[in-house]
Design a protein around this motif. Structure first.
Motif, PDB file in Angstrom:
ATOM      1  N   PRO A 197       0.903  -1.227   0.030  1.00 48.38           N
ATOM      2  CA  PRO A 197      -0.149   0.037   0.056  1.00 48.38           C
ATOM      3  C   PRO A 197       0.824   1.286   0.060  1.00 48.38           C
ATOM      4  O   PRO A 197       2.093   1.318   0.328  1.00 48.38           O
ATOM      5  N   PRO A 198       0.494   2.301  -0.390  1.00 56.22           N
ATOM      6  CA  PRO A 198      -0.782   2.554  -1.065  1.00 56.22           C
ATOM      7  C   PRO A 198      -1.083   2.044  -2.328  1.00 56.22           C
ATOM      8  O   PRO A 198       0.079   2.160  -3.163  1.00 56.22           O
ATOM      9  N   VAL A 199      -2.221   1.316  -2.896  1.00 56.48           N
ATOM     10  CA  VAL A 199      -2.339   0.814  -4.306  1.00 56.48           C
ATOM     11  C   VAL A 199      -3.724   1.356  -4.605  1.00 56.48           C
ATOM     12  O   VAL A 199      -4.504   1.074  -3.785  1.00 56.48           O
ATOM     13  N   TRP A 200      -3.843   1.968  -5.786  1.00 55.31           N
ATOM     14  CA  TRP A 200      -5.266   1.902  -6.356  1.00 55.31           C
ATOM     15  C   TRP A 200      -5.353   2.008  -7.875  1.00 55.31           C
ATOM     16  O   TRP A 200      -5.315   3.082  -8.527  1.00 55.31           O
ATOM     17  N   PRO A 201      -5.438   0.751  -8.443  1.00 51.79           N
ATOM     18  CA  PRO A 201      -5.403   0.688  -9.626  1.00 51.79           C
ATOM     19  C   PRO A 201      -6.886   1.030 -10.302  1.00 51.79           C
ATOM     20  O   PRO A 201      -7.796   0.621  -9.464  1.00 51.79           O
ATOM     21  N   SER A 202      -7.059   1.234 -11.383  1.00 51.82           N
ATOM     22  CA  SER A 202      -8.394   1.586 -12.011  1.00 51.82           C
ATOM     23  C   SER A 202      -8.810  -0.010 -12.383  1.00 51.82           C
ATOM     24  O   SER A 202      -8.082  -0.829 -12.611  1.00 51.82           O
ATOM     25  N   PRO A 203     -10.104  -0.241 -12.388  1.00 55.21           N
ATOM     26  CA  PRO A 203     -10.456  -1.817 -12.712  1.00 55.21           C
ATOM     27  C   PRO A 203      -9.973  -2.330 -14.122  1.00 55.21           C
ATOM     28  O   PRO A 203      -9.845  -3.379 -14.264  1.00 55.21           O
ATOM     29  N   ASP A 204      -9.443  -1.286 -15.007  1.00 55.83           N
ATOM     30  CA  ASP A 204      -8.880  -1.970 -16.196  1.00 55.83           C
ATOM     31  C   ASP A 204      -7.639  -2.363 -15.890  1.00 55.83           C
ATOM     32  O   ASP A 204      -6.983  -3.032 -16.783  1.00 55.83           O
ATOM     33  N   GLU A 205      -6.933  -1.876 -14.895  1.00 53.11           N
ATOM     34  CA  GLU A 205      -5.645  -2.421 -14.664  1.00 53.11           C
ATOM     35  C   GLU A 205      -5.609  -3.652 -13.954  1.00 53.11           C
ATOM     36  O   GLU A 205      -4.512  -4.477 -13.750  1.00 53.11           O
ATOM     37  N   ILE A 206      -6.589  -4.119 -13.358  1.00 48.58           N
ATOM     38  CA  ILE A 206      -6.651  -5.734 -12.836  1.00 48.58           C
ATOM     39  C   ILE A 206      -7.111  -6.493 -13.611  1.00 48.58           C
ATOM     40  O   ILE A 206      -8.505  -6.293 -14.293  1.00 48.58           O
ATOM     41  N   ALA A 226      -1.375 -20.410 -11.492  1.00 44.51           N
ATOM     42  CA  ALA A 226       0.045 -19.888 -11.334  1.00 44.51           C
ATOM     43  C   ALA A 226       0.227 -18.505 -12.026  1.00 44.51           C
ATOM     44  O   ALA A 226      -0.498 -18.532 -12.875  1.00 44.51           O
ATOM     45  N   VAL A 227       1.111 -17.942 -11.485  1.00 48.00           N
ATOM     46  CA  VAL A 227       1.352 -16.416 -12.112  1.00 48.00           C
ATOM     47  C   VAL A 227       2.579 -16.617 -12.849  1.00 48.00           C
ATOM     48  O   VAL A 227       3.654 -16.932 -12.132  1.00 48.00           O
ATOM     49  N   THR A 228       2.814 -16.232 -14.059  1.00 48.27           N
ATOM     50  CA  THR A 228       3.907 -16.177 -14.831  1.00 48.27           C
ATOM     51  C   THR A 228       4.608 -15.030 -14.536  1.00 48.27           C
ATOM     52  O   THR A 228       4.149 -13.986 -13.974  1.00 48.27           O
ATOM     53  N   THR A 229       6.067 -15.165 -14.904  1.00 51.13           N
ATOM     54  CA  THR A 229       6.973 -14.020 -14.681  1.00 51.13           C
ATOM     55  C   THR A 229       6.682 -12.764 -15.591  1.00 51.13           C
ATOM     56  O   THR A 229       6.617 -11.556 -14.696  1.00 51.13           O
ATOM     57  N   GLU A 230       6.058 -12.977 -16.678  1.00 55.42           N
ATOM     58  CA  GLU A 230       5.732 -11.804 -17.392  1.00 55.42           C
ATOM     59  C   GLU A 230       4.311 -11.183 -16.906  1.00 55.42           C
ATOM     60  O   GLU A 230       4.281  -9.948 -16.671  1.00 55.42           O
ATOM     61  N   GLU A 231       3.454 -11.811 -16.379  1.00 60.93           N
ATOM     62  CA  GLU A 231       2.133 -11.327 -15.880  1.00 60.93           C
ATOM     63  C   GLU A 231       2.524 -10.552 -14.588  1.00 60.93           C
ATOM     64  O   GLU A 231       1.910  -9.427 -14.273  1.00 60.93           O
ATOM     65  N   ALA A 232       3.688 -11.107 -13.568  1.00 63.15           N
ATOM     66  CA  ALA A 232       3.836 -10.527 -12.302  1.00 63.15           C
ATOM     67  C   ALA A 232       4.380  -9.184 -12.776  1.00 63.15           C
ATOM     68  O   ALA A 232       3.938  -8.074 -12.083  1.00 63.15           O
ATOM     69  N   ALA A 233       5.301  -9.279 -13.603  1.00 62.25           N
ATOM     70  CA  ALA A 233       6.084  -7.636 -14.053  1.00 62.25           C
ATOM     71  C   ALA A 233       5.108  -6.813 -14.635  1.00 62.25           C
ATOM     72  O   ALA A 233       5.086  -5.730 -14.313  1.00 62.25           O
ATOM     73  N   ARG A 234       4.074  -7.394 -15.352  1.00 62.39           N
ATOM     74  CA  ARG A 234       3.243  -6.293 -16.057  1.00 62.39           C
ATOM     75  C   ARG A 234       2.090  -5.757 -14.819  1.00 62.39           C
ATOM     76  O   ARG A 234       1.933  -4.573 -15.047  1.00 62.39           O
ATOM     77  N   LEU A 235       1.763  -6.631 -13.973  1.00 62.62           N
ATOM     78  CA  LEU A 235       0.746  -6.405 -13.035  1.00 62.62           C
ATOM     79  C   LEU A 235       1.448  -5.106 -12.208  1.00 62.62           C
ATOM     80  O   LEU A 235       1.027  -4.105 -11.646  1.00 62.62           O
ATOM     81  N   GLN A 236       2.854  -5.629 -11.733  1.00 57.44           N
ATOM     82  CA  GLN A 236       3.516  -4.458 -10.812  1.00 57.44           C
ATOM     83  C   GLN A 236       3.608  -3.166 -11.279  1.00 57.44           C
ATOM     84  O   GLN A 236       3.683  -2.291 -10.669  1.00 57.44           O
ATOM     85  N   SER A 237       4.128  -3.192 -12.910  1.00 53.87           N
ATOM     86  CA  SER A 237       4.268  -1.873 -13.475  1.00 53.87           C
ATOM     87  C   SER A 237       2.904  -1.038 -13.699  1.00 53.87           C
ATOM     88  O   SER A 237       2.947   0.296 -13.559  1.00 53.87           O
ATOM     89  N   SER A 238       1.956  -1.920 -13.718  1.00 51.95           N
ATOM     90  CA  SER A 238       0.623  -1.014 -14.033  1.00 51.95           C
ATOM     91  C   SER A 238      -0.186  -0.762 -12.594  1.00 51.95           C
ATOM     92  O   SER A 238      -0.878   0.294 -12.674  1.00 51.95           O
ATOM     93  N   LEU A 239       0.360  -1.231 -11.576  1.00 54.79           N
ATOM     94  CA  LEU A 239      -0.313  -0.714 -10.296  1.00 54.79           C
ATOM     95  C   LEU A 239       0.599   0.384  -9.772  1.00 54.79           C
ATOM     96  O   LEU A 239       1.665   0.646  -9.732  1.00 54.79           O
TER      97      LEU A 239
END
Length: 396
Positions: A197-206, A226-239
């Motif tokens: 925290p703090p984190v507040w992504p828009s619904p489109d980012e999840i 499972a979560v792939t390496t690419e998915e995790a990196a993309r998620l972290q950068s978008s939040l």
């Protein structure tokens, strides 16, 4: 006035937190960031309008006539008040505290600068007018949120993620019924993702296949499979957050276990045990450290007993000794490898190891005792190994 008011935002937030118990906990998440942004926006707008009197006289009570981006944060604050179950009285109280704290600062400035009573009166009028304007924007946001029809799918998703991650025994039929309402096919496995925290992504980012609970101070997601390496990196950068920690894939009814590991891995990152550049932390990569940190009372006693021979050393000597001991254990006693690893001369390593031999003796040759020493060394955080906590970590 601008330099005088630059640091007043922190004072306002601190007084709001102290004066309004209902906000305890809320300021540790996205709401606290919005409130801080709202205070800073209000102060900047107040001072800006002093330099442009015409702007202050324009009708700006509604967002349509005041399209400034900063007003949106006050609208969002109003909406969140409803979502957090608070009344408008609480928010109005916060606005009044902000005005009171800012006015105290302005009065001190006015006395010091010799402002006339007419100037002080105008400043008071301007400040009260701005409070009415911004609180009106927040009220609009509150009413908008209240008038919106509840989304049954989103409501079911919020209930489902809390049910799965709650750690309580639940009937499979209850989960499946709720999953149907949430339009979320129950997968074979789920993986928890702990967010900083703090984190507040828009619904489109999840991603739509993920369940989310972004409330409180420990926001998290539940991903199917499972979560792939690419998915995790993309998620972290978008939040809008710092590091994220990925738990282990588990049965959906064991989601609480995956979440517990993810949160502990995130705590490792917060403690400095994980390299700072690692914005995605995988719990599977840190299972030994998670095990040792989990049983803190046990490892504390283990360190106290095993590192007792080092108690007579200075803090700096303890740091060097533990550093050398760890390298020696990992390099299986190879003095040249230890020297290369630590950037020391082999003779220096041999000298240090003679002191370690004097301190630990037969423990270095007994398999069980060596294993205990390794546990004790690995249970130390980076701050403990480098003396960051005054050396207390060495003796528990």
């Amino acid at each position: 006035m601008r330099p005088e008011l630059e640091d007043v935002a922190g004072e306002i937030i601190a007084e709001i937190r102290a004066a309004i118990p209902e906000y305890q906990g809320s300021f540790d998440g996205p709401y606290g960031r919005w409130m801080t942004d709202g205070v800073r926006h209000a102060i900047a707008l107040f001072v800006d309008r002093l330099g442009e009197p015409a702007a202050a006289s324009a009708p700006t009570a509604s967002p349509e006539s005041a399209p400034r981006d900063g007003h949106e944060v006050h609208r969002r604050i109003g909406r969140q008040e409803l979502h957090e179950g608070r009344s408008l009285d609480t928010l109005q109280h916060a606005y009044r505290i902000g005005v009171r704290v800012a006015w105290r600062r302005i009065m001190r400035l006015g006395r010091r600068s010799g402002f006339s009573s007419a100037v002080m009166s105008q400043l008071a009028d301007r400040m009260l007018a701005l409070m009415d304007e911004l609180s009106s924007v927040a009220l609009d946001g509150y009413r908008e949120a209240k008038s919106e029809p509840a989304d049954p799918v989103m409501a079911a998703r919020r209930r489902l993620v809390r049910l799965l991650a709650g750690g309580r025994s639940v009937a499979r039929a209850d989960v499946e019924d709720l999953a149907r309402l949430a339009r979320w096919p129950v997968p074979e496995t789920v993986t928890a993702i702990a967010l900083s925290p703090p984190v507040w992504p828009s619904p489109d980012e999840i991603p739509g296949e993920m369940l989310a609970d972004l409330t409180g101070t420990s926001p998290f997601l539940l991903a199917p499979a499972a979560v792939t390496t690419e998915e995790a990196a993309r998620l972290q950068s978008s939040l809008v957050c710092g590091a994220v920690a990925i738990g282990v894939p588990v049965d959906p009814f064991a989601a609480a276990d995956s979440l517990r590991l993810a949160r502990r891995a995130l705590a490792l990152a917060g403690d400095g045990a994980v390299p700072a550049e690692d914005l995605v932390v995988w719990a599977e990569d840190w299972l030994p450290e998670l095990l040792l940190r989990t049983t803190d009372a046990v490892t504390s006693q283990l360190r106290r007993r095993l590192f007792e021979p080092l108690s007579a050393l200075t803090e700096r000597q303890r740091v060097r000794t533990i550093e050398t001991l760890r390298a020696w254990l990992e390099e299986q006693g190879n003095a040249h490898a230890v020297a290369q690893r630590l950037g020391l001369h082999p003779q220096t390593v041999r000298y240090r190891m003679r002191r370690i031999e004097d301190a630990f003796g037969e423990r270095l040759r007994d398999p069980r005792a060596r294993f205990e020493l390794e546990l004790a060394v690995y249970s130390l955080g980076d701050g403990d190994r480098t003396g960051g906590n005054g050396g207390a970590g060495f003796v528990g």
